[in-house]
Motif scaffolding. Structure first.
Motif, PDB file in Angstrom:
ATOM      1  N   ASN A   1      -2.185   2.447  -4.692  1.00  0.00           N
ATOM      2  CA  ASN A   1      -1.600   3.500  -4.393  1.00  0.00           C
ATOM      3  C   ASN A   1      -2.722   4.324  -3.889  1.00  0.00           C
ATOM      4  OD1 ASN A   1      -1.063   6.723  -6.043  1.00  0.00           O
ATOM      5  ND2 ASN A   1       0.054   5.920  -4.470  1.00  0.00           N
ATOM      6  N   VAL A   2      -2.811   4.894  -2.794  1.00  0.00           N
ATOM      7  CA  VAL A   2      -3.737   6.181  -2.348  1.00  0.00           C
ATOM      8  C   VAL A   2      -3.205   7.436  -3.263  1.00  0.00           C
ATOM      9  CG1 VAL A   2      -5.141   7.204  -0.697  1.00  0.00           C
ATOM     10  CG2 VAL A   2      -4.281   5.112  -0.302  1.00  0.00           C
TER      11      VAL A   2
ATOM     12  N   LEU B   1       7.253  -3.267  -8.097  1.00  0.00           N
ATOM     13  CA  LEU B   1       5.916  -3.239  -8.231  1.00  0.00           C
ATOM     14  C   LEU B   1       5.410  -4.880  -8.328  1.00  0.00           C
ATOM     15  CD1 LEU B   1       5.549  -0.483 -11.110  1.00  0.00           C
ATOM     16  CD2 LEU B   1       4.980  -0.243  -8.582  1.00  0.00           C
ATOM     17  N   ASP B   2       6.166  -5.627  -9.073  1.00  0.00           N
ATOM     18  CA  ASP B   2       5.862  -6.986  -9.214  1.00  0.00           C
ATOM     19  C   ASP B   2       5.977  -8.151  -7.904  1.00  0.00           C
ATOM     20  OD1 ASP B   2       4.712  -6.338 -11.649  1.00  0.00           O
ATOM     21  OD2 ASP B   2       6.747  -6.985 -12.790  1.00  0.00           O
TER      22      ASP B   2
ATOM     23  N   VAL C   1       0.881  -1.221  -0.133  1.00  0.00           N
ATOM     24  CA  VAL C   1      -0.016  -0.066   0.066  1.00  0.00           C
ATOM     25  C   VAL C   1       1.032   1.365   0.107  1.00  0.00           C
ATOM     26  CG1 VAL C   1      -1.742   1.329   1.469  1.00  0.00           C
ATOM     27  CG2 VAL C   1      -1.762  -1.204   1.147  1.00  0.00           C
ATOM     28  N   VAL C   2       0.602   2.022  -0.944  1.00  0.00           N
ATOM     29  CA  VAL C   2       1.666   3.419  -1.234  1.00  0.00           C
ATOM     30  C   VAL C   2       0.631   4.333  -1.055  1.00  0.00           C
ATOM     31  CG1 VAL C   2       3.269   4.517  -2.726  1.00  0.00           C
ATOM     32  CG2 VAL C   2       3.267   1.870  -2.741  1.00  0.00           C
ATOM     33  N   ALA C   3       1.244   5.213  -0.157  1.00  0.00           N
ATOM     34  CA  ALA C   3       0.507   6.950  -0.044  1.00  0.00           C
ATOM     35  C   ALA C   3       1.506   7.913   0.185  1.00  0.00           C
ATOM     36  CB  ALA C   3      -0.367   6.522   1.279  1.00  0.00           C
ATOM     37  N   ALA C   4       1.795   8.500  -0.691  1.00  0.00           N
ATOM     38  CA  ALA C   4       2.538   9.674  -0.883  1.00  0.00           C
ATOM     39  C   ALA C   4       3.893   9.491  -0.312  1.00  0.00           C
ATOM     40  CB  ALA C   4       2.238  10.857   0.125  1.00  0.00           C
TER      41      ALA C   4
ATOM     42  N   GLN D   1      -4.372   0.713  -8.953  1.00  0.00           N
ATOM     43  CA  GLN D   1      -3.493  -0.393  -9.199  1.00  0.00           C
ATOM     44  C   GLN D   1      -2.288   0.143  -9.819  1.00  0.00           C
ATOM     45  OE1 GLN D   1      -4.126  -4.017  -8.557  1.00  0.00           O
ATOM     46  NE2 GLN D   1      -1.713  -4.049  -8.437  1.00  0.00           N
ATOM     47  N   MET D   2      -1.114   0.122  -9.168  1.00  0.00           N
ATOM     48  CA  MET D   2       0.200   0.832  -9.666  1.00  0.00           C
ATOM     49  C   MET D   2       0.877   0.212 -10.952  1.00  0.00           C
ATOM     50  SD  MET D   2       1.947   2.273  -6.436  1.00  0.00           S
ATOM     51  CE  MET D   2       3.088   3.179  -7.375  1.00  0.00           C
ATOM     52  N   GLU D   3       1.414   0.773 -11.865  1.00  0.00           N
ATOM     53  CA  GLU D   3       2.226   0.118 -12.924  1.00  0.00           C
ATOM     54  C   GLU D   3       3.182   1.025 -13.236  1.00  0.00           C
ATOM     55  OE1 GLU D   3      -0.948  -0.041 -15.789  1.00  0.00           O
ATOM     56  OE2 GLU D   3      -0.540   2.169 -16.594  1.00  0.00           O
ATOM     57  N   ALA D   4       3.910   0.777 -14.239  1.00  0.00           N
ATOM     58  CA  ALA D   4       5.217   1.745 -14.664  1.00  0.00           C
ATOM     59  C   ALA D   4       5.155   3.186 -14.893  1.00  0.00           C
ATOM     60  CB  ALA D   4       6.049   0.910 -15.542  1.00  0.00           C
ATOM     61  N   GLY D   5       3.987   3.709 -15.425  1.00  0.00           N
ATOM     62  CA  GLY D   5       3.729   5.100 -15.777  1.00  0.00           C
ATOM     63  C   GLY D   5       3.405   5.615 -14.585  1.00  0.00           C
ATOM     64  N   LEU D   6       3.523   7.141 -14.620  1.00  0.00           N
ATOM     65  CA  LEU D   6       3.282   8.091 -13.725  1.00  0.00           C
ATOM     66  C   LEU D   6       1.741   8.173 -13.318  1.00  0.00           C
ATOM     67  CD1 LEU D   6       4.274  10.242 -11.489  1.00  0.00           C
ATOM     68  CD2 LEU D   6       4.076  11.927 -13.313  1.00  0.00           C
ATOM     69  N   ASP D   7       1.196   7.499 -12.226  1.00  0.00           N
ATOM     70  CA  ASP D   7      -0.264   7.506 -11.837  1.00  0.00           C
ATOM     71  C   ASP D   7      -0.931   7.173 -13.215  1.00  0.00           C
ATOM     72  OD1 ASP D   7       0.727   8.391  -9.332  1.00  0.00           O
ATOM     73  OD2 ASP D   7       0.515  10.481  -9.954  1.00  0.00           O
TER      74      ASP D   7
END
Length: 321
Positions: A105-106, A96-97, A83-86, A137-143
């Protein structure tokens, strides 16, 4: 669930606390390294590190995730999800994997609007009517990742500080809801239209630009409260403006639409008068309309009203700020 938490500032702390309160097993907390702060410039842990240590959670503060050792340690926790938040560090694909269910991500905006570092401030500065939180759901791109859940709130006349607290609590609630039944939330791809980027705030942006409209200047005041603090300079001193009212022509008898009009208690408002003090109440002309600061702070002093400031620090009508 077995969770790695990743966050750094005050915004992130309620999310961490909510995960613990919901009964999840937070096996590690990642945060940016301690920074020097205060008059003594002592190394100070981030708000997330301080809370994690108080909760008895293992803390890691890598400078980067580029090296294989940091990546291996992260994977070694065997998390179901991160869980990622700032957090503030870029996560490579190997990170990521690593968790079985990836990284969630929040994000404090209504994606795809305001991807990037400063979504709360940028929403206020742009005059957005509403903002919110997306669980992504996070991936390689910016948000750029798909969104599992979102909620909205009006911006109204909120400062960045107030809105940050509101969105932090919202993000904590939404993340706990998602993790309660992760399979029930289908990821929805972000639309290709409406993408904007929330660049990191530069301290120079906090200087009030009185050539803008009064509405835009007032948004600067709210968008930079509490940090870095909107300001103007007078006699070489930087004065922060923490709150201000928009003043309109004809309001209170101190502003005029007619460039030829005069008034007994101060100069009239003329086109091109941005930054001119109009009266003894610290009403300041803008490119369109005017603002009247209501809460200010001199360097090394406490917060005071405009009246309190002016009693010991005169800024006379006609002054060009």
């Amino acid at each position: 669930m077995r969770i790695i938490f990743m966050g750094t500032p005050d915004f992130s702390v309620p999310v961490l606390q909510a995960l613990v309160d919901a009964g999840h097993d937070v096996v590690a907390s990642y945060s940016q390294p301690p920074r020097r702060a205060g008059r003594g410039k002592a190394l100070t842990p981030s708000p997330v590190q301080a809370r994690a240590e108080a909760l008895g959670i293992a803390v890691r503060t890598p400078v980067t995730f580029r090296d294989a050792e940091a990546q291996a340690e992260f994977a070694g926790f065997g998390a179901d999800v991160a869980v990622v938040a700032a957090y503030g560090l870029i996560l490579p694909r190997a990170v990521l994997d690593a968790p079985a269910r990836g990284c969630l991500n929040v994000h404090a905006s209504l994606l795809p609007r305001w991807r990037g570092a400063a979504p709360i401030q940028r929403a206020i500065l742009a005059g957005d009517a509403a903002t919110g939180v997306c669980i992504m759901q996070m991936e390689a791109g910016l948000d750029t990742g798909p969104v599992l859940l979102r909620d909205t709130t009006p911006v109204d006349a909120k400062t960045a500080g107030v809105l940050t607290d509101e969105l932090s609590a919202m993000g904590a609630r939404l993340m706990v809801e998602v993790l309660g039944d992760l399979d029930a939330f289908a990821p929805v791809a972000q639309p290709g239209d409406g993408v904007t980027y929330a660049a990191k705030i530069d301290k120079a942006e906090a200087r009030l630009d009185f050539t803008q409209s009064a509405a835009a200047v007032e948004r600067q005041v709210r968008g930079f409260n509490p940090v870095p603090g909107a300001f103007f300079e007078f006699q070489g001193e930087r004065i922060k403006v923490l709150a201000a009212q928009i003043r309109h022509p004809g309001e209170g008898g101190d502003l005029h639409e007619d460039s030829e009009s005069e008034q007994p208690d101060g100069p009239g408002l003329r086109r091109g008068d941005g930054g001119v003090v109009l009266d003894d109440l610290l009403t300041i002309a803008c490119g369109d309309g005017a603002i009247r600061p209501t809460l200010l702070q001199r360097a090394g002093r406490g917060v005071m009203t405009a009246g309190e400031l002016l009693r010991g620090f005169a800024i006379p009508a006609g002054t060009q700020l």
